[in-house]
Design a protein around this motif. Structure first.
Motif, PDB file in Angstrom:
ATOM      1  N   GLY A 153       0.776  -1.225   0.000  1.00  0.00           N
ATOM      2  CA  GLY A 153       0.000   0.000   0.000  1.00  0.00           C
ATOM      3  C   GLY A 153       0.810   1.279   0.000  1.00  0.00           C
ATOM      4  O   GLY A 153       0.244   2.367  -0.103  1.00  0.00           O
ATOM      5  N   LEU A 154       2.133   1.164   0.107  1.00  0.00           N
ATOM      6  CA  LEU A 154       2.979   2.358   0.120  1.00  0.00           C
ATOM      7  C   LEU A 154       4.177   2.165  -0.795  1.00  0.00           C
ATOM      8  O   LEU A 154       5.019   1.297  -0.558  1.00  0.00           O
ATOM      9  N   GLU A 155       4.208   2.989  -1.840  1.00  0.00           N
ATOM     10  CA  GLU A 155       5.323   3.005  -2.782  1.00  0.00           C
ATOM     11  C   GLU A 155       5.920   4.402  -2.805  1.00  0.00           C
ATOM     12  O   GLU A 155       5.208   5.385  -2.605  1.00  0.00           O
ATOM     13  N   VAL A 156       7.226   4.470  -3.047  1.00  0.00           N
ATOM     14  CA  VAL A 156       7.879   5.755  -3.244  1.00  0.00           C
ATOM     15  C   VAL A 156       8.606   5.721  -4.579  1.00  0.00           C
ATOM     16  O   VAL A 156       9.008   4.653  -5.050  1.00  0.00           O
ATOM     17  N   LYS A 157       8.755   6.904  -5.193  1.00  0.00           N
ATOM     18  CA  LYS A 157       9.363   7.000  -6.515  1.00  0.00           C
ATOM     19  C   LYS A 157      10.501   8.003  -6.504  1.00  0.00           C
ATOM     20  O   LYS A 157      10.386   9.073  -5.912  1.00  0.00           O
ATOM     21  N   GLY A 158      11.584   7.638  -7.161  1.00  0.00           N
ATOM     22  CA  GLY A 158      12.731   8.532  -7.293  1.00  0.00           C
ATOM     23  C   GLY A 158      13.767   8.293  -6.212  1.00  0.00           C
ATOM     24  O   GLY A 158      13.462   7.809  -5.124  1.00  0.00           O
ATOM     25  N   LYS A 159      14.992   8.645  -6.545  1.00  0.00           N
ATOM     26  CA  LYS A 159      16.119   8.374  -5.649  1.00  0.00           C
ATOM     27  C   LYS A 159      15.999   9.051  -4.288  1.00  0.00           C
ATOM     28  O   LYS A 159      16.293   8.431  -3.260  1.00  0.00           O
ATOM     29  N   ASP A 160      15.584  10.296  -4.255  1.00  0.00           N
ATOM     30  CA  ASP A 160      15.482  10.996  -2.967  1.00  0.00           C
ATOM     31  C   ASP A 160      14.460  10.337  -2.056  1.00  0.00           C
ATOM     32  O   ASP A 160      14.711  10.137  -0.864  1.00  0.00           O
ATOM     33  N   ALA A 161      13.312   9.982  -2.605  1.00  0.00           N
ATOM     34  CA  ALA A 161      12.267   9.337  -1.811  1.00  0.00           C
ATOM     35  C   ALA A 161      12.711   7.949  -1.358  1.00  0.00           C
ATOM     36  O   ALA A 161      12.408   7.530  -0.231  1.00  0.00           O
ATOM     37  N   ILE A 162      13.430   7.239  -2.219  1.00  0.00           N
ATOM     38  CA  ILE A 162      13.926   5.905  -1.858  1.00  0.00           C
ATOM     39  C   ILE A 162      14.928   6.013  -0.718  1.00  0.00           C
ATOM     40  O   ILE A 162      14.891   5.237   0.239  1.00  0.00           O
ATOM     41  N   LYS A 163      15.810   6.993  -0.786  1.00  0.00           N
ATOM     42  CA  LYS A 163      16.783   7.196   0.296  1.00  0.00           C
ATOM     43  C   LYS A 163      16.063   7.470   1.614  1.00  0.00           C
ATOM     44  O   LYS A 163      16.382   6.855   2.640  1.00  0.00           O
ATOM     45  N   CYS A 164      15.098   8.367   1.604  1.00  0.00           N
ATOM     46  CA  CYS A 164      14.336   8.678   2.828  1.00  0.00           C
ATOM     47  C   CYS A 164      13.615   7.443   3.355  1.00  0.00           C
ATOM     48  O   CYS A 164      13.578   7.204   4.564  1.00  0.00           O
ATOM     49  N   ALA A 165      13.056   6.650   2.444  1.00  0.00           N
ATOM     50  CA  ALA A 165      12.351   5.436   2.860  1.00  0.00           C
ATOM     51  C   ALA A 165      13.299   4.448   3.528  1.00  0.00           C
ATOM     52  O   ALA A 165      12.959   3.854   4.562  1.00  0.00           O
ATOM     53  N   PHE A 166      14.488   4.269   2.973  1.00  0.00           N
ATOM     54  CA  PHE A 166      15.432   3.328   3.575  1.00  0.00           C
ATOM     55  C   PHE A 166      15.920   3.811   4.939  1.00  0.00           C
ATOM     56  O   PHE A 166      16.176   2.997   5.831  1.00  0.00           O
ATOM     57  N   ILE A 167      16.029   5.101   5.120  1.00  0.00           N
ATOM     58  CA  ILE A 167      16.390   5.635   6.446  1.00  0.00           C
ATOM     59  C   ILE A 167      15.299   5.288   7.454  1.00  0.00           C
ATOM     60  O   ILE A 167      15.581   4.852   8.576  1.00  0.00           O
ATOM     61  N   LYS A 168      14.033   5.420   7.037  1.00  0.00           N
ATOM     62  CA  LYS A 168      12.915   5.078   7.923  1.00  0.00           C
ATOM     63  C   LYS A 168      12.820   3.576   8.161  1.00  0.00           C
ATOM     64  O   LYS A 168      12.506   3.133   9.268  1.00  0.00           O
ATOM     65  N   ILE A 169      13.094   2.785   7.141  1.00  0.00           N
ATOM     66  CA  ILE A 169      13.087   1.325   7.286  1.00  0.00           C
ATOM     67  C   ILE A 169      14.164   0.909   8.282  1.00  0.00           C
ATOM     68  O   ILE A 169      13.931   0.072   9.160  1.00  0.00           O
ATOM     69  N   ALA A 170      15.347   1.498   8.167  1.00  0.00           N
ATOM     70  CA  ALA A 170      16.432   1.188   9.106  1.00  0.00           C
ATOM     71  C   ALA A 170      16.015   1.518  10.530  1.00  0.00           C
ATOM     72  O   ALA A 170      16.250   0.725  11.457  1.00  0.00           O
ATOM     73  N   ALA A 171      15.378   2.654  10.725  1.00  0.00           N
ATOM     74  CA  ALA A 171      14.923   3.047  12.064  1.00  0.00           C
ATOM     75  C   ALA A 171      13.873   2.067  12.590  1.00  0.00           C
ATOM     76  O   ALA A 171      13.896   1.697  13.761  1.00  0.00           O
ATOM     77  N   TYR A 172      12.944   1.651  11.711  1.00  0.00           N
ATOM     78  CA  TYR A 172      11.910   0.690  12.103  1.00  0.00           C
ATOM     79  C   TYR A 172      12.547  -0.584  12.644  1.00  0.00           C
ATOM     80  O   TYR A 172      12.074  -1.168  13.619  1.00  0.00           O
ATOM     81  N   PHE A 173      13.626  -1.028  11.998  1.00  0.00           N
ATOM     82  CA  PHE A 173      14.321  -2.247  12.419  1.00  0.00           C
ATOM     83  C   PHE A 173      15.458  -1.945  13.395  1.00  0.00           C
ATOM     84  O   PHE A 173      16.389  -2.730  13.529  1.00  0.00           O
ATOM     85  N   LYS A 174      15.368  -0.818  14.079  1.00  0.00           N
ATOM     86  CA  LYS A 174      16.321  -0.424  15.113  1.00  0.00           C
ATOM     87  C   LYS A 174      17.771  -0.453  14.602  1.00  0.00           C
ATOM     88  O   LYS A 174      18.690  -0.874  15.295  1.00  0.00           O
ATOM     89  N   ASN A 175      17.928  -0.009  13.365  1.00  0.00           N
ATOM     90  CA  ASN A 175      19.241   0.098  12.723  1.00  0.00           C
ATOM     91  C   ASN A 175      20.034  -1.213  12.781  1.00  0.00           C
ATOM     92  O   ASN A 175      21.246  -1.212  12.979  1.00  0.00           O
ATOM     93  N   SER A 176      19.335  -2.319  12.591  1.00  0.00           N
ATOM     94  CA  SER A 176      19.990  -3.626  12.652  1.00  0.00           C
ATOM     95  C   SER A 176      19.609  -4.527  11.484  1.00  0.00           C
ATOM     96  O   SER A 176      19.907  -5.723  11.507  1.00  0.00           O
ATOM     97  N   ILE A 177      18.983  -3.973  10.453  1.00  0.00           N
ATOM     98  CA  ILE A 177      18.500  -4.818   9.357  1.00  0.00           C
ATOM     99  C   ILE A 177      19.657  -5.363   8.524  1.00  0.00           C
ATOM    100  O   ILE A 177      20.639  -4.663   8.255  1.00  0.00           O
ATOM    101  N   GLU A 178      19.522  -6.639   8.168  1.00  0.00           N
ATOM    102  CA  GLU A 178      20.525  -7.298   7.339  1.00  0.00           C
ATOM    103  C   GLU A 178      19.820  -8.153   6.293  1.00  0.00           C
ATOM    104  O   GLU A 178      19.371  -9.259   6.590  1.00  0.00           O
ATOM    105  N   PRO A 179      19.684  -7.630   5.071  1.00  0.00           N
ATOM    106  CA  PRO A 179      19.047  -8.415   4.018  1.00  0.00           C
ATOM    107  C   PRO A 179      20.050  -9.337   3.325  1.00  0.00           C
ATOM    108  O   PRO A 179      21.219  -8.984   3.152  1.00  0.00           O
TER     109      PRO A 179
END
Length: 128
Positions: free
Chosen positions: A39-65
């Motif tokens: 239900g949530l998509e982002v477009k463009g490099k700037d939005a993708i960067k911001c999204a990954f910063i938020k994803i990292a925070a959600y996973f308490k800066n410990s995500i390892e894909p």
């Protein structure tokens, strides 16, 4: 081609783990789309960067894909990547999102360089 794209995905996973988001966005096309969550998509490099910063925070800066089994289907300058994507994080037990995914990625060859145009770690579960 398969080995080259797998190496790019592995390098992007490493950039995510190390939170090198400026490096990470260089793996994407300018008009790339990232599925952040169903239900949530982002477009463009700037939005993708911001999204990954938020994803990292959600996973308490410990995500390892990491990637498991992969299948790549090529048509000219486009490659569809089907991949088992595995996520590890300190708070994986409390995450509302699956940590074992069947991802779909679309790569395009632009000026001799393979770049991710669609990053959908949820794959076909978006249909559920």
């Amino acid at each position: 081609m398969n080995a080259e794209i797998k190496a790019l995905i592995d390098a992007a996973d490493k950039a995510i783990k190390e939170e090198r988001f400026d490096d990470l966005i260089e793996f994407y096309t300018d008009d790339a789309v990232l599925v952040v969550r169903p239900g949530l998509e982002v477009k463009g490099k700037d939005a993708i960067k911001c999204a990954f910063i938020k994803i990292a925070a959600y996973f308490k800066n410990s995500i390892e894909p990491t990637q498991g089994k992969m299948l790549m289907i090529e048509a000219g300058d486009t490659v569809l990547v089907l991949s088992q994507t595995l996520l590890d994080a300190d708070n994986k037990e409390s995450s509302e999102y699956s940590m074992d995914r069947r991802a779909t990625y679309v790569y395009r060859n632009i000026d001799g360089k393979w770049l991710c145009a669609i990053d959908n770690s949820y794959g076909t579960t978006l249909l559920d």
